[in-house]
Design a protein around this motif. Sequence first.
Motif, mmCIF file in Angstrom:
data_model
loop_
_atom_site.group_PDB
_atom_site.id
_atom_site.type_symbol
_atom_site.label_atom_id
_atom_site.label_comp_id
_atom_site.label_asym_id
_atom_site.label_seq_id
_atom_site.Cartn_x
_atom_site.Cartn_y
_atom_site.Cartn_z
ATOM 1 N N THR A 278 48.475 -4.825 87.369
ATOM 2 C CA THR A 278 48.905 -3.474 86.998
ATOM 3 C C THR A 278 48.444 -2.298 87.797
ATOM 4 O O THR A 278 49.080 -1.233 88.058
ATOM 5 C CB THR A 278 48.647 -3.223 85.598
ATOM 6 O OG1 THR A 278 47.419 -3.453 85.310
ATOM 7 C CG2 THR A 278 49.484 -4.124 84.604
ATOM 8 N N LEU A 279 47.067 -2.530 88.201
ATOM 9 C CA LEU A 279 46.790 -1.373 88.883
ATOM 10 C C LEU A 279 47.137 -1.011 90.424
ATOM 11 O O LEU A 279 47.040 -0.378 91.161
ATOM 12 C CB LEU A 279 45.219 -1.194 89.033
ATOM 13 C CG LEU A 279 44.544 -0.539 87.960
ATOM 14 C CD1 LEU A 279 42.870 -0.590 87.944
ATOM 15 C CD2 LEU A 279 45.033 0.742 87.644
ATOM 16 N N GLY A 280 48.212 -2.254 90.747
ATOM 17 C CA GLY A 280 48.922 -2.491 91.912
ATOM 18 C C GLY A 280 49.773 -1.230 92.001
ATOM 19 O O GLY A 280 49.757 -0.757 93.255
ATOM 20 N N ASN A 281 50.399 -0.861 90.904
ATOM 21 C CA ASN A 281 51.262 0.265 91.007
ATOM 22 C C ASN A 281 50.702 1.331 90.044
ATOM 23 O O ASN A 281 51.360 1.184 88.804
ATOM 24 C CB ASN A 281 52.617 -0.208 90.682
ATOM 25 C CG ASN A 281 53.553 0.983 90.876
ATOM 26 O OD1 ASN A 281 53.293 2.054 91.150
ATOM 27 N ND2 ASN A 281 54.976 0.747 90.746
ATOM 28 N N ALA A 282 49.914 2.415 90.378
ATOM 29 C CA ALA A 282 49.450 3.321 89.533
ATOM 30 C C ALA A 282 50.622 4.319 89.081
ATOM 31 O O ALA A 282 50.608 4.763 87.965
ATOM 32 C CB ALA A 282 48.444 4.081 90.269
ATOM 33 N N ASP B 63 42.275 -4.266 86.459
ATOM 34 C CA ASP B 63 43.258 -5.324 86.676
ATOM 35 C C ASP B 63 44.400 -5.074 87.718
ATOM 36 O O ASP B 63 45.111 -4.464 87.475
ATOM 37 C CB ASP B 63 43.985 -5.597 85.262
ATOM 38 C CG ASP B 63 44.543 -7.099 85.447
ATOM 39 O OD1 ASP B 63 45.104 -7.324 84.207
ATOM 40 O OD2 ASP B 63 44.881 -7.384 86.367
ATOM 41 N N PRO B 64 44.070 -5.599 88.616
ATOM 42 C CA PRO B 64 45.058 -5.357 89.897
ATOM 43 C C PRO B 64 46.403 -5.714 89.559
ATOM 44 O O PRO B 64 47.411 -5.265 90.349
ATOM 45 C CB PRO B 64 44.518 -6.133 91.028
ATOM 46 C CG PRO B 64 42.898 -6.496 90.849
ATOM 47 C CD PRO B 64 42.989 -6.654 89.510
#
Lengths: 477, 485
Positions: free
Chosen positions: B138-142, B135-136
Amino acid sequence: MIFRLFLLELRSIRSDGRLLALVAVALSILLLSVWIGAESQRVVTEGRTAAMETSRQQWESIDRLSAHGVGHYGSYVYKPNSPLSTLDSGVMPFTGKVVRVEAHVQNPPAHSDAASWSSLVRLGAFDAGTILAHLLPLILAFTAFSSVARDRETGLLRVLVAQGVPLRSVLWGKSLAYWFLSLLLVGALIIAHIALGQASGEPLTTDIKTRLMLFGASHSLHLLIVVLLSVWISARVSDSRSALMILMIAWLVTTVVLPRVTAELSSQIFPLRSQITFEDDMKEDRAKGLDGHNPRDERRDEVRQQVLEEYGVEEVRQLPVNIGGILMQKDEEYGNQVWDEHFGRRHDTVRKQIGVVQAISFLDPFLAARGLSMAFAGTDQFHDAQFQRQSENYRRDLIKALNDLDAKAGKREANGRWRREKIDYSEIADFQFEPQTVDFALKHRWPEIAALLTWLIASLALLHWGTRRIPIVGTGR
Amino acid sequence: MISTFLALIQFEYQRISRSTMRFVAICVFLFCGFYAITSGAHHVEIWKQSLVELESRDLEQRTEALGWFANGAVGPEDRDWINITQPRWADRYAAAHAAMVPEPLAALAIGLSDIRSSWAVVSATRGAQPFRTSDPSTLGNAEKLLAGNFDLVFVLAYLMPLLLLVLMFDVGSLERDLGMMRMVRTQTLSPRFWWLLRVSMPVFMVAALVLILCLIGGVRTGAIEATFDQWLSYCGISLGYTFLWGLLFAAVLSAGTGSSTAALWMVGLWIGFCVIVPAAVRQVVSSQMPTLYASETTSVLRAERYEILLGNIENYKGPFYAARPQLSPPVKTPARAIVSDMDRLVRQAAFMSEVEGVSQNLSESEVSREAAVARFGWINPAYVYQRALCVLSGTESVSYRQHRQVILDSVKERQEALIQAQWKMKPVDKETFESLFSHGPWMGYGQAPEKGTYSQLLVLAAAAFVATGAFSRIRKSRERKTGVV
């Protein structure tokens, strides 16, 4: 004098079985983590090679597809592991490892490790970076909490000061002894990593050497800060139990609570739009461009007119090229602008979120150490973004090459129909990842370096000038 | 006995209230708990907001299509090739999603909900969606994911044992440090009762704090009202986990060491059970069963899909009709466009079988990996506890596997509905079109934790109990030999 006191403290540590056991446990865990990490790295590298071979075989066996069809068929790009990811896996378990490369769409990386694990993935990683940044400070705090308090309680401190030994020297001697222990651990870790790397035939390039050195240096600096503060607190607080509690709460706040709170805070200050809004906005902007599959599109007609004028012909059937390929490429170029805008905005927001964490690292040296550890291991967000950027560049080059082939690989028949030539797609090269140099890490992580140095200077200053109110005699004596 | 009991309660109260550090530790713990509840609730709000956006997106598309039916049209005026009375276009415009709705308890146990996607498109013609694994938003900021959740489970699993440690490490051991133990023993009627009371007092106090946080969490998230039984289980498991740590620390104290040694041992236990064991288990299982590069999935989604799309249609018709005995090939040759649509559905059905196969394999490998992790459950209490609460809250991997299966089933149902409509050789009417909306359930996946959870925690509790007895015996024998108390 400081050297003598350093030796005295080392002897004292050696005589305490509990402390020696703690150091031995830390060393075993570190070495075990390096060994397991190296083994995992080997398995993952083999897995990547196998996946790439399978994907390439599938690509080379494409037979009945036009160049544009091949664009839809697409390719897969597999993220390589950084050679130092065995030391610190960083964000790698949480980011996708495979990118589907295809026409008309920029796909984010998918198939992360975390997406196929249970919530165990939430409980941390067993790598050297985590052990050095999380656990070793706690172990050091537990070994150093009574360093001065014990001497005060036994009266040794009073004797030392009465004999003219400056209190500052006592603190320095003890600090250096505990730091020496941590340096031994860091050194053993790096030697073990190099030895395992050499045994498995991995090249030890200058960049890897520099990264290893900086990795060790950043952790050593962090541990020095921890030692200096622990010894100072042990000296400043009147009894060892209070010192222990202060150190434990400080450790808890800096390594467990604050990193999570900071991450939450950063995403609340700079929120990312939801995936649905993100997709809808992109879809809307994309729809404004020329849709290569929509025959009624006005912009498509404009491009067609331009091409006809360029070739000096009046009808499409007279063109020496296939206009379909040209239209598709124009559409891709428009799409690329849309992706750049939306993905760019997203990356900017993430950069700002990381900026918040970097700013707070001036309050929490653990955040600085963790950021630097990941960066020097090549496993932080910035390095991961480079993989995404390179895979997207590859996608653009690949689709352009395919659209060019679609436009030019063929000939116009007498009846005006375009006859496609058979194309050998195996000539199109696979994705090659260009790893970043250490300069890249230094460029993006300078705030953490500054934060760590600030903490170091502050701790040194505290030890040097903060001795005035340190009690020499215990309250019980 | 009662006077001893009351005196000890008063003593413990004074011990805590007069110690600034202990008081601060309790305040920090409570503050972290409140923050965790608020943070979890915020996360669930965002989740719900996403679902609202999803619903409105679906509704917009469906309304547009229903408007065409109402106006006697079959599609938009400017795109005359769209005809929603044809099954493939009906599939596109009858927008539906299978969504995982957050359980009220999800705010108290975020689990994997910020890593895995909670919704997927249900469509028979737009490719297989069950593999959407990221899900980008949240996966935007690993790096945020790496930092971890700050939910109530984290506070209870990680921080609660530390609070217990701070309150317990010098119980009895301080008296030893100060050389007062002999006096304590001579002045109490039953030293064993004295010790038990002293040790259990901080445990009950922390249990009360845990219960307060669960209560506040239950009220704040509406879990008490909506899912009382699950909330009760949440409280019960949390209390059990608190007592387990109490027992573990009691075992340390029963060895009769000084306070600094006891503290070292307790921290060692905490580091072992909350940090080293979970991470080491993950690393060991990961090296034995690596997730690698999803080669099987990518092959199905690309090479095998194209093989089906480009292959000879006759190869797929046999299995297609065999699986659907109620259908038969058209007697008269239909129009070319209809034949093309029918062939497309036959190929999609063949592709769907491949997707089901690979999804099954994926689930099996996840299950076997979790079984390997579960083997270490009795030495991995933090994970067992966290998993139990996440299963209750519908945010654990098992919930996502069920969700993936629901997505697959929904896509399959949609596909079968379209096949039925196509084989009728009639245009899709409004009722049939509307019936397609139902393919995409919105549901929560909270459930009771596996029975193994309790037995694993009980094994560790029993081990701690045995260790308490053994350490106590060793201490007594040492005291008898040396005379030092």
